[in-house]
Design a protein around this motif. Structure first.
Motif, short mmCIF file in Angstrom:
data_model
loop_
_atom_site.label_atom_id
_atom_site.label_comp_id
_atom_site.label_asym_id
_atom_site.label_seq_id
_atom_site.Cartn_x
_atom_site.Cartn_y
_atom_site.Cartn_z
N ASP A 125 -5.58 -1.20 -5.16
CA ASP A 125 -5.14 -1.81 -3.91
C ASP A 125 -6.20 -2.81 -3.45
OD1 ASP A 125 -3.88 -2.50 -1.62
OD2 ASP A 125 -3.75 -0.48 -0.78
N GLU A 126 -5.98 -4.07 -3.73
CA GLU A 126 -6.91 -5.15 -3.39
C GLU A 126 -8.35 -4.80 -3.77
OE1 GLU A 126 -6.23 -7.24 0.17
OE2 GLU A 126 -4.43 -6.11 0.66
N THR A 167 0.84 -1.21 0.00
CA THR A 167 0.00 0.00 0.00
C THR A 167 0.87 1.25 0.00
OG1 THR A 167 -1.84 -1.12 1.07
CG2 THR A 167 -1.76 1.26 1.31
MG LIG Z 1 -2.05 -2.81 2.14
#
Ligand SMILES: [Mg+2]
Ligand SMILES: Nc1ncnc2c1ncn2[C@@H]1O[C@H](COP(=O)(O)OP(=O)(O)OP(=O)(O)O)[C@@H](O)[C@H]1O
Length: 260
Positions: A152-153, A42
């Motif tokens: 991010d995911e 991240t």
């Molecule tokens: Mg993360």
């Protein structure tokens, strides 16, 4: 071309989130970042998005160093982050205010068709399921035709079936303008489904452990032996990266050292 040059990030509390990360990402390439919790994925994405500054090194997108958020870089987060007071069409068209209403409507309608939400223009985010909301977020991020898309995911909160259909929608939209993509995922199957290259990271400090070129041609068959083999390679590497970290053993040794 997107380049990270010896990128390091140390937070003010001394946490070394990234150490000397160097990667080149080709135009139109889809790069997946996988790795254990806390390995700086991240952090790296936030630096690329210009939401934070590196402690050392730089990020270069088409010969320009990234220091602040840019209009030609799209971001999709884990949760959709739609504007609740705007309709679906207004959410998707949010970044297109410089266009005429006619042009905007055309692009928004096309993007909604691409993510399987034709006819949902006038609905409110609260009337949509989680998967539908994330599809709106994907449409919103891609409708502006960013040069670079960061994720991010983006699918981790969704069930496996919804996730698989969103992979298809994402690739369909990607194929239209072929932006470079950098995505973080915990799901190795997702990485092998989507990415051209998979980078395995390792924590403390966050760094690159391993890298895989995905040998599979698109469209990819998740049930094929070749897919299984590619997935196994990445999983094995991920396991090794986690074992090398050996936090429990190290801590035990350190604690034991204090006793001696
Ligand atoms: Mg993360
Ligand atoms: N704002 C911050 N201040 C201090 N430390 C931070 C901050 N943000 C992240 N960290 C630390 O930096 C390291 C990397 O965090 P990061 O969130 O980038 O990891 P990650 O790979 O995304 O993890 P996860 O898979 O759990 O999301 C971790 O040790 C984390 O605790």
């Amino acid at each position: 071309m997107l380049s990270f040059e010896t990128l390091s990030k140390t937070y003010t509390d001394g946490t070394q989130a990234l150490s000397a990360v160097t990667v080149d990402v080709a135009p139109g390439e889809i790069l997946a970042l996988v790795g254990g919790s806390g390995c700086g994925k991240t952090t790296l994405l936030r630096l690329i998005a210009g939401l934070d500054r590196p402690s050392a090194g730089r990020i270069i997108l088409n010969d320009e160093t990234i220091t602040v958020p840019r209009a030609d870089v799209g971001v999709i987060f884990q949760e959709p982050r739609l504007f609740p007071w705007l309709s679906v069409a207004e959410n998707v068209g949010f970044g297109l205010s410089h266009l005429s209403a006619f042009e905007r409507e055309g692009l928004v309608t096309n993007a909604l068709v691409r993510v399987g939400l034709a006819g949902h223009d006038g609905r409110w985010p609260r009337e949509l399921s989680g998967g539908q909301q994330q599809r709106v977020a994907i449409a919103r991020a891609l409708v502006t035709r960013p040069k670079l898309l960061l994720m991010d995911e983006p699918f981790s909160a969704l069930d496996a079936t919804t996730r698989a259909s969103l992979h298809g929608h994402l690739l369909a939209l990607w194929a239209e303008s072929r932006p470079t993509m950098v995505m973080v995922t915990h799901d190795v199957e997702e990485a092998v489904t989507l990415a051209d290259r998979i980078v395995v990271m390792q924590p403390k400090p966050g760094r690159i452990f391993d890298e895989f070129d995905n040998p599979l041609a698109r469209p990819r068959d998740r049930l094929s032996p070749a897919f299984d083999a590619a997935k196994r390679d990445v999983l094995r590497s991920l396991d090794r990266s986690l074992r090398d970290e050996a936090p429990h053993q190290q801590k035990t040794a350190e604690t034991a050292g204090m006793w001696w």
